[in-house]
Design an enzyme around this catalytic site. Structure first.
Site, PDB file in Angstrom:
ATOM      1  N   ASP A  94       0.537   1.845  38.928  1.00  0.00           N
ATOM      2  CA  ASP A  94       1.761   2.364  38.312  1.00  0.00           C
ATOM      3  C   ASP A  94       3.003   1.676  38.866  1.00  0.00           C
ATOM      4  OD1 ASP A  94       1.585   4.273  36.290  1.00  0.00           O
ATOM      5  OD2 ASP A  94       1.131   5.895  37.697  1.00  0.00           O
ATOM      6  N   GLU A 192      -0.473  11.053  27.279  1.00  0.00           N
ATOM      7  CA  GLU A 192      -0.610  12.240  28.139  1.00  0.00           C
ATOM      8  C   GLU A 192      -0.068  13.479  27.444  1.00  0.00           C
ATOM      9  OE1 GLU A 192       0.706  11.763  32.187  1.00  0.00           O
ATOM     10  OE2 GLU A 192       0.465  13.905  32.633  1.00  0.00           O
TER      11      GLU A 192
END
Ligand code: KIV
Length: 274
Positions: A94, A192
């Site tokens: 990330d 998500e």
């Protein structure tokens, strides 16, 4: 032992083109987070395709209330640790909050995650102004995983960790954003906490694999935070997760059960989706 963590790979290395091929064949992609060499080795041994060093480490490892305090140094440290434990899985790291605020900063941060950390792909949240950043990274042959829907780095703007894309307008915007990140050069897309029907539609309308977390079974793959699926994250387990360690004797067995459940389409069930 840690010294044995990097054992000889028992399968061929997963590459970015391999993930594209899996989508076209309809083979489910199994992803899981890891933050250190030992858990990374367990993921690899269990047959996980993609290991993500998520900035979720800010919450589940460092104990913060959000992912915002995570630094590039933190990400490089954990990515390098995970790299030491991996054999075949693709390593994604990330880009933390503010580390991709413009193209030059994103190139610098990504360069560190890849050169010092050993990542093969970087993940970043959002669309809109982020499209220029994705384009700059892709132009430099840095594989990019986009992340849409609930984007935890925007928690304060979103007002909490909530399901996204529930209204018709929001759903159309999410679909448009998904097409835009593909156009900008993304290779993979995490969705998500979006309604399962919307995730299915997005997956059908874009060419790159979708990896869902709280986005239903029709994504091209699934990802979970490893501590959630081992049932050790403090507090209430998120609805979209499942404790795969319950009733099993070891971490590797739990991860294998998750791998099998994703590959067969048994996970996520309707109770894990929105
Ligand atoms: O940070 C993370 O672990 C993530 C996954 C939840 C997709 O972004």
């Amino acid at each position: 032992m840690y010294a044995n963590a990097r054992s000889a790979p028992t399968r061929s290395a997963i590459s970015v083109p391999h993930l594209h091929e899996m989508k076209s064949k309809g083979d489910k992609i199994v992803a899981l987070t890891a933050y250190d060499a030992s858990f990374a080795a367990q993921c690899d041994a269990a047959g996980v395709d993609v290991v993500l060093v998520g900035d979720s480490l800010g919450m589940v490892v460092q104990g913060h209330a959000s992912t915002l305090p995570v630094s590039v140094d933190d990400m490089v440290y954990h990515t390098a640790a995970v790299a030491h434990g991996l054999g075949s899985a693709l390593l994604v790291a990330d880009l933390p909050f503010m580390s991709f605020r413009d193209a030059a900063t994103a190139l610098h941060s990504s360069g560190r995650l890849m050169a010092e950390g050993g990542a093969a792909m970087v993940k970043l949240e959002g669309a809109d102004w982020v499209l220029d950043v994705i384009q700059a990274l892709a132009r430099h042959d840095i594989p990019v995983c986009a992340h849409l829907g609930l984007t935890p780095q925007s928690v304060h703007k979103l007002g909490g960790y909530r399901v996204q894309g529930k209204t018709k307008v929001a759903a159309e915007q999410l679909l448009a954003d998904a097409k835009a990140v593909v156009q900008a050069g993304a290779d993979l897309l995490v969705l998500e906490c979006v309604p399962a029907a919307l995730a299915k539609r997005i997956g059908a309308e874009i060419s790159i694999p979708t990896i869902g977390i709280g986005a239903g079974v029709d994504c091209d793959g699934q990802v979970l935070v490893i501590y959630d699926m081992l049932g050790i994250t403090p507090g209430k387990r998120p609805r979209f997760s499942k404790d795969f360690l319950a009733g099993r004797g070891s971490v590797v067995e739990a991860i294998r059960a998750y791998v099998d459940a994703v590959r067969s389409g048994a996970f996520p069930a309707a109770e894990h989706a929105f």
